[in-house]
Design a protein around this motif. Structure first.
Motif, PDB file in Angstrom:
ATOM      1  N   PHE A  59       0.856  -1.171   0.000  1.00 23.96           N
ATOM      2  CA  PHE A  59       0.000   0.000   0.000  1.00 23.96           C
ATOM      3  C   PHE A  59       0.899   1.231   0.000  1.00 23.96           C
ATOM      4  CE2 PHE A  59      -2.464  -3.379   2.021  1.00 23.96           C
ATOM      5  CZ  PHE A  59      -3.490  -3.447   1.092  1.00 23.96           C
ATOM      6  N   SER A  90       0.519  -6.619   7.914  1.00 26.89           N
ATOM      7  CA  SER A  90       0.221  -5.246   7.510  1.00 26.89           C
ATOM      8  C   SER A  90       0.987  -4.276   8.406  1.00 26.89           C
ATOM      9  CB  SER A  90      -1.279  -4.964   7.609  1.00 26.89           C
ATOM     10  OG  SER A  90      -1.653  -4.824   8.964  1.00 26.89           O
ATOM     11  N   SER A 132       2.616   4.884  -0.275  1.00 31.40           N
ATOM     12  CA  SER A 132       2.429   6.264   0.178  1.00 31.40           C
ATOM     13  C   SER A 132       3.294   7.194  -0.674  1.00 31.40           C
ATOM     14  CB  SER A 132       2.776   6.398   1.658  1.00 31.40           C
ATOM     15  OG  SER A 132       4.100   5.991   1.902  1.00 31.40           O
ATOM     16  N   THR A 169      -1.908   5.947  13.197  1.00 33.00           N
ATOM     17  CA  THR A 169      -1.951   5.998  11.744  1.00 33.00           C
ATOM     18  C   THR A 169      -2.945   4.991  11.186  1.00 33.00           C
ATOM     19  OG1 THR A 169      -0.205   4.367  11.516  1.00 33.00           O
ATOM     20  CG2 THR A 169       0.473   6.652  11.669  1.00 33.00           C
ATOM     21  N   MET A 170      -3.301   5.202   9.946  1.00 31.57           N
ATOM     22  CA  MET A 170      -4.152   4.231   9.254  1.00 31.57           C
ATOM     23  C   MET A 170      -3.453   3.786   7.967  1.00 31.57           C
ATOM     24  SD  MET A 170      -8.010   5.542   9.949  1.00 31.57           S
ATOM     25  CE  MET A 170      -8.717   4.192   9.057  1.00 31.57           C
ATOM     26  N   HIS A 171      -3.427   4.635   6.986  1.00 32.34           N
ATOM     27  CA  HIS A 171      -2.827   4.282   5.700  1.00 32.34           C
ATOM     28  C   HIS A 171      -1.708   5.258   5.372  1.00 32.34           C
ATOM     29  CE1 HIS A 171      -5.909   1.358   4.848  1.00 32.34           C
ATOM     30  NE2 HIS A 171      -6.824   2.248   5.170  1.00 32.34           N
ATOM     31  N   ARG A 172      -0.834   4.803   4.486  1.00 30.91           N
ATOM     32  CA  ARG A 172       0.250   5.639   3.982  1.00 30.91           C
ATOM     33  C   ARG A 172       1.082   6.201   5.134  1.00 30.91           C
ATOM     34  NH1 ARG A 172      -3.970   5.321   1.102  1.00 30.91           N
ATOM     35  NH2 ARG A 172      -3.936   5.230  -1.152  1.00 30.91           N
ATOM     36  N   ASN A 173       1.567   5.296   5.956  1.00 28.09           N
ATOM     37  CA  ASN A 173       2.216   5.687   7.203  1.00 28.09           C
ATOM     38  C   ASN A 173       3.686   5.301   7.292  1.00 28.09           C
ATOM     39  OD1 ASN A 173       1.709   2.990   7.299  1.00 28.09           O
ATOM     40  ND2 ASN A 173       0.367   3.047   9.064  1.00 28.09           N
ATOM     41  N   HIS A 207      -0.641  -2.091  10.066  1.00 28.55           N
ATOM     42  CA  HIS A 207      -1.677  -1.618  10.985  1.00 28.55           C
ATOM     43  C   HIS A 207      -1.472  -2.276  12.333  1.00 28.55           C
ATOM     44  CE1 HIS A 207      -3.578   0.260   7.586  1.00 28.55           C
ATOM     45  NE2 HIS A 207      -3.505  -0.891   6.941  1.00 28.55           N
ATOM     46  N   SER A 226       3.407  12.358   6.340  1.00 26.97           N
ATOM     47  CA  SER A 226       3.677  11.462   7.469  1.00 26.97           C
ATOM     48  C   SER A 226       4.950  11.855   8.203  1.00 26.97           C
ATOM     49  CB  SER A 226       3.736  10.010   7.006  1.00 26.97           C
ATOM     50  OG  SER A 226       4.724   9.841   6.012  1.00 26.97           O
TER      51      SER A 226
END
Length: 110
Positions: free
Chosen positions: A43, A103, A45, A67-71, A105, A52
């Protein structure tokens, strides 16, 4: 848009730049690996490093960032060990969730 960098030293500017180059370099390598079929997901970023990195560097070390995405830039700016970070991504025991997921996450006190 004009930026005022009068109060920012050359050393600080170089540090900011280096903090943005590391996740971009990782992104480049991971996207190549994805295109070659060496990894099944990534994924990206790409192009969002400043968001970030800037956010992570603006916080004090004891402050949390969720964080969630693009971290990726958050992790690299917070000096998360890359071997642990990629162990997490690969679902290995050395990852932050001991191989339970693949992931970025996750949470860590680090």
């Amino acid at each position: 848009m004009n930026f005022n960098i009068e109060n920012v030293s050359r050393e600080e500017l170089i540090a900011l730049y280096r903090n943005m180059v590391l996740p971009r370099t990782i992104e480049e390598k991971m996207l190549i690996a994805l295109r070659q079929g060496k990894i099944s997901k990534w994924f990206s970023s790409w192009g969002q490093e400043a968001i970030s990195v800037g956010t992570a560097l603006a916080l004090r070390p004891e402050e949390y960032i969720l964080t969630m995405h693009r971290n990726l830039g958050v992790f690299t700016s917070r000096k998360i060990p890359l071997n642990r970070l990629f162990s997490q991504f690969q679902g290995k025991l050395n990852g932050f969730t001991q191989g339970r997921d693949r992931s970025f996450h996750f949470g860590t006190q680090e």
